[in-house]
Design a protein around this motif. Structure first.
Motif, short mmCIF file in Angstrom:
data_model
loop_
_atom_site.label_atom_id
_atom_site.label_comp_id
_atom_site.label_asym_id
_atom_site.label_seq_id
_atom_site.Cartn_x
_atom_site.Cartn_y
_atom_site.Cartn_z
N TYR A 58 0.82 -1.21 0.00
CA TYR A 58 0.00 0.00 0.00
C TYR A 58 0.86 1.27 0.00
O TYR A 58 0.62 2.18 -0.78
CB TYR A 58 -0.94 -0.01 1.20
N HIS A 75 -9.79 4.61 -4.60
CA HIS A 75 -9.31 3.23 -4.61
C HIS A 75 -9.85 2.50 -5.84
O HIS A 75 -10.98 2.72 -6.25
CB HIS A 75 -9.79 2.46 -3.37
N TYR A 90 -8.49 -1.58 -7.22
CA TYR A 90 -7.38 -2.52 -7.18
C TYR A 90 -7.78 -3.84 -7.82
O TYR A 90 -8.88 -4.35 -7.61
CB TYR A 90 -6.93 -2.76 -5.74
N ARG A 129 0.65 -0.34 -5.11
CA ARG A 129 0.37 1.02 -5.56
C ARG A 129 1.64 1.69 -6.07
O ARG A 129 1.58 2.63 -6.85
CB ARG A 129 -0.25 1.84 -4.43
#
Length: 250
Positions: free
Chosen positions: A146, A209, A211, A218
């Motif tokens: 992250y 966000h 993903y 990221r």
């Protein structure tokens, strides 16, 4: 949009960039053993509160159900309840270092978060050695870098608004990447993760966000199979994140 499940099977016998297999972590490594009955760190139960290098806890990022159209673009099947998310064990890695992981989490996530300043800190580097893991996350990626160092600092400056110009070069060298993955020799590792649909920044339709993949980073990530990642030609978005060989969507 269909709900997307990504499965990743990684074998240390097949890929370059492997690490030695070991029953215990080697010098300078932190050993994390995963289990649905309890996670251990260097032989002791993992802490449940932040403050150290590893702890069990933290909120998982997922697409909340019943949030309405102002929340994001997720379809009904891409939404998850708080109970579904809460059933997962989130193993958070909060400090730089090398971590050797083994064991099973049938509902869990490895979440690497070195803090808000990590992306510009060349010391904010984490290496994961997968030494026989089987991790499943049904609401988000199962292994998620992250916040770590972003090795393309030109992109960082552009993305933060410090620079108005960014020219992609076709490839980016990830040898200094903050996100690194090695496979222990002879190990077989299975990682199954889920898609997180686009969630908006509050009051806008800009992305907060979104993903995809069993693995997700990221920041740019170095893996055994491809240490150099392609860039988008227009420079408007960060390069696609390598999910690894065997990644499939259903």
């Amino acid at each position: 949009m269909r709900k997307q499940i990504f499965a990743l099977l990684l074998s240390g016998a097949l890929l370059a960039g492997t690490a030695d297999s070991a029953l215990a972590a080697g010098p300078g490594e932190t050993e994390i053993i995963l289990s649905d009955s309890g996670v251990t760190v260097d032989g002791a139960p993992a802490p449940t509160q932040p403050g150290g290098a590893v702890y069990v806890g933290g909120e998982i990022i997922y697409y909340h159900d019943g949030a309405g159209s102002a929340y994001g673009e997720g379809t009904q099947e891409e939404q998850h309840s708080a109970a579904q998310a809460g059933a997962h064990t989130v193993v958070t890695i909060a400090r730089p270092g090398t971590y050797r992981l083994s064991g099973v989490l049938s509902q869990g996530q490895i979440f690497v978060d070195l803090g808000d300043t990590a992306k510009t800190d060349p010391e904010a580097v984490v290496t994961l050695i997968l030494d026989g893991v089987d991790i499943t996350c049904t609401v988000a990626p199962a292994v998620f870098f992250y916040q770590v160092y972003e090795c393309d600092q030109d992109w960082t400056a552009y993305d933060s608004g410090e620079s108005g110009d960014y020219t992609p070069t076709g490839t980016v060298d990830t040898s200094a990447a903050g996100a690194n993955v090695l496979l222990a020799a002879g190990s077989t590792n299975t990682v199954t993760g889920s898609h997180v649909a686009r969630i908006y920044k509050e009051g806008t339709t800009k992305k907060l966000h979104k993903y995809d993949g069993a693995f997700y980073s990221r920041m740019r990530q170095s893996t055994p199979s491809n240490p150099t990642l392609p860039k988008n030609t227009d420079g408007t978005k960060r390069p696609p994140v390598l999910c690894g060989p065997g990644a499939v969507a259903e």
